[in-house]
Every structure is written in structure tokens, then in C-alpha cells.
Design a protein around this motif. Sequence first.
Motif, PDB file in Angstrom:
ATOM      1  N   THR A   1       0.844  -1.199   0.000  1.00 20.82           N
ATOM      2  CA  THR A   1       0.000   0.000   0.000  1.00 20.82           C
ATOM      3  C   THR A   1       0.879   1.248   0.000  1.00 20.82           C
ATOM      4  N   THR A   2       0.334   2.324  -0.492  1.00 17.88           N
ATOM      5  CA  THR A   2       1.094   3.577  -0.462  1.00 17.88           C
ATOM      6  C   THR A   2       1.231   4.088   0.972  1.00 17.88           C
ATOM      7  N   ASN A   3       0.314   3.705   1.863  1.00 13.40           N
ATOM      8  CA  ASN A   3       0.504   4.029   3.282  1.00 13.40           C
ATOM      9  C   ASN A   3       1.766   3.364   3.823  1.00 13.40           C
ATOM     10  N   GLU A   4       2.018   2.125   3.390  1.00 13.81           N
ATOM     11  CA  GLU A   4       3.215   1.435   3.828  1.00 13.81           C
ATOM     12  C   GLU A   4       4.463   2.131   3.273  1.00 13.81           C
ATOM     13  N   LEU A   5       4.419   2.559   2.026  1.00 11.70           N
ATOM     14  CA  LEU A   5       5.539   3.302   1.459  1.00 11.70           C
ATOM     15  C   LEU A   5       5.767   4.603   2.228  1.00 11.70           C
ATOM     16  N   ASP A   6       4.674   5.259   2.596  1.00 11.09           N
ATOM     17  CA  ASP A   6       4.775   6.492   3.381  1.00 11.09           C
ATOM     18  C   ASP A   6       5.428   6.220   4.734  1.00 11.09           C
ATOM     19  N   ARG A   7       5.051   5.111   5.371  1.00 11.79           N
ATOM     20  CA  ARG A   7       5.623   4.767   6.681  1.00 11.79           C
ATOM     21  C   ARG A   7       7.121   4.487   6.562  1.00 11.79           C
ATOM     22  N   ILE A   8       7.496   3.724   5.540  1.00 11.54           N
ATOM     23  CA  ILE A   8       8.907   3.396   5.342  1.00 11.54           C
ATOM     24  C   ILE A   8       9.714   4.682   5.119  1.00 11.54           C
TER      25      ILE A   8
ATOM     26  N   CYS B   1       4.232  12.168  -1.230  1.00 13.48           N
ATOM     27  CA  CYS B   1       3.122  12.129  -2.180  1.00 13.48           C
ATOM     28  C   CYS B   1       3.272  10.884  -3.051  1.00 13.48           C
ATOM     29  N   THR B   2       2.164  10.187  -3.288  1.00 16.39           N
ATOM     30  CA  THR B   2       2.169   9.004  -4.144  1.00 16.39           C
ATOM     31  C   THR B   2       1.044   9.137  -5.166  1.00 16.39           C
ATOM     32  N   SER B   3       1.399   9.331  -6.418  1.00 23.22           N
ATOM     33  CA  SER B   3       0.404   9.590  -7.467  1.00 23.22           C
ATOM     34  C   SER B   3       0.399   8.410  -8.443  1.00 23.22           C
TER      35      SER B   3
ATOM     36  N   PRO C   1      -1.116   9.108   0.153  1.00 24.76           N
ATOM     37  CA  PRO C   1      -1.016   7.671   0.444  1.00 24.76           C
ATOM     38  C   PRO C   1      -2.245   7.152   1.188  1.00 24.76           C
ATOM     39  N   ASN C   2      -2.623   5.884   0.863  1.00 18.92           N
ATOM     40  CA  ASN C   2      -3.795   5.268   1.498  1.00 18.92           C
ATOM     41  C   ASN C   2      -3.581   3.758   1.628  1.00 18.92           C
TER      42      ASN C   2
END
Length: 269
Positions: free
Chosen positions: A37-44, A75-77, A87-88
Motif C-alpha cells: 500500500t502507499t501508506n506502507e511506502l509512506d511509513r517506510i 506524495c504518491t500519485s 497515500p492510502n
Amino acid sequence: MSITIKTEADIAAMRVACRLAAEVLDVLAAHVKPGVTTNELDRIAHDHMVNVQGCIPAPLDYAPPGYQPYPKSICTSINHQVCHGIPNDKPLKNGDIVNCDITTIKDGWHGDTSRMFVVGEGSIAAKRLCQLTYDAMWKGIVKVRPGARLGDIGHAIQTFAENQGLSVVREFCGHGIGRKFHEEPQVLHYGRPGTLDVLQPGMVFTIEPMINAGRREIKEAGDGWTIVTKDRSLSAQWEHTVLVTATGYEVLTVSPGMPPIPAFVNAGA
């Protein structure tokens, strides 16, 4: 507002911030795969910036006039999202394309860069768009030198993209950067050569074209931040932070994991 000219000490500090921003993209590259998930990418990314690099994620709670505070650290587009995607918890799918946009603050200085990733096996059209957008950014970068004008950068990007049957988003642009996230000048990704501000050594700004596979028109998606293509065509973006040097340019947001520089750059095109 006037354009700030960075001192040697300023530039040294920006090299650090920019290198760290690019390093975050290298870290994320190993994690961009189907199912994440993009939330996981945001966390990393957040954990690396804060706990490893000692940086501040510039997007987190960033609130320019008229905007609600941005709720995430990157930001993840994805696919038809042009920029500022939030991210979500929705997993990335095989064939998606995603832009990860990173801005760090280190010792008060900003570093800003973004990169496209193809998730799993992308289509020929998606991979073509990502590659040509990368090339378009570099077509603009190679125009940077003292005495050139901002219009030369925009013209080079627009001409290259449109000759490939693509379109350039006009509502968003590159920007000066330093102690502030967004400074003068605005760096348009379209335009006429020989127009706008003259480039001078010590200027630092981003070049970050948003290129659509379809038409250039865009709209806001409804969350206050995410921008999408009106026709739902794919959109890609790459971004580097660039310094005007005494003889040309220096790309500040380089890293070991970034894609190879296009052959035409070293050929002087």
C-alpha cells in the motif's frame, strides 16, 4: 519576491538535503511491488527520514494558502493521478505506475525529488510514458547554464513531449527551493525560448514535468490535494533539484539507485 542566489555554504547544505531526499527513493525502490500500500511506502519513507537521516518530511502538515494541511510525509500519485496523491490503504496492482515525491528538510534546507516506478510488469504504453517523461526532464536540465532563460527549459520540455504525442500539464510547475519549500522562480515546463528570467550561478530550482499520455487538462479529485487527468489518461512525473553553476548545471538530487542518465545528455544534445 526575488530569486535568491545561494552562497557556497548554502549550496553545500542543499547538497546534503538533496542527497538525502534521493536516498529515500532508493530505499523505497525495493518496496514498490504488487500488494504494497502507499501508506506502507509512506511509513517506510517517514521512518527513514526521521529515524535514520534526522530529517523532517516537508510535506507533512504543509498547508499553503487555501489548502488543508497535507496529512502524509510523501506524495504518491498512481496511474491517472498527476500529482499530490495522498497515500492510502489501497494495495498497488501489477501494471500500475506510481510517482513517489520526496521532500526532506535537513538543517533548515530543503531537498526535493520524485521518481516513477512501474509496479510489477507494466504495459508498453506505461513504460514508454515513464521513460519519455524522464527524457523530457533531462531535455530541460541540459538547457540550464548562466545566461540561458527559464523559457528555454520549458520550450525544450514541451517540444520534446509534444513531438512524442504527449501533452504537458501547465497548471503546475517547478520552483525555486532553499530554506523555503517553494521560492521564486516558477519553472514552467512549456514556453518560448529566450523568454522569462535569466539564469545566474547560485540559483537552485526544481525541474519536474508532468506529462500526460492523453490531453493536458486536469482536475482536482475531491480530497483537496490530488490532481488527476480529466480524460483519465496515464500521467507521469520526474523531478530533480538543479543548481546553476558558473559553467552549466549540477543536479543535486542524484543517487546510486536513480535510472541511468539518458545518452543524449552526455552527447551534448
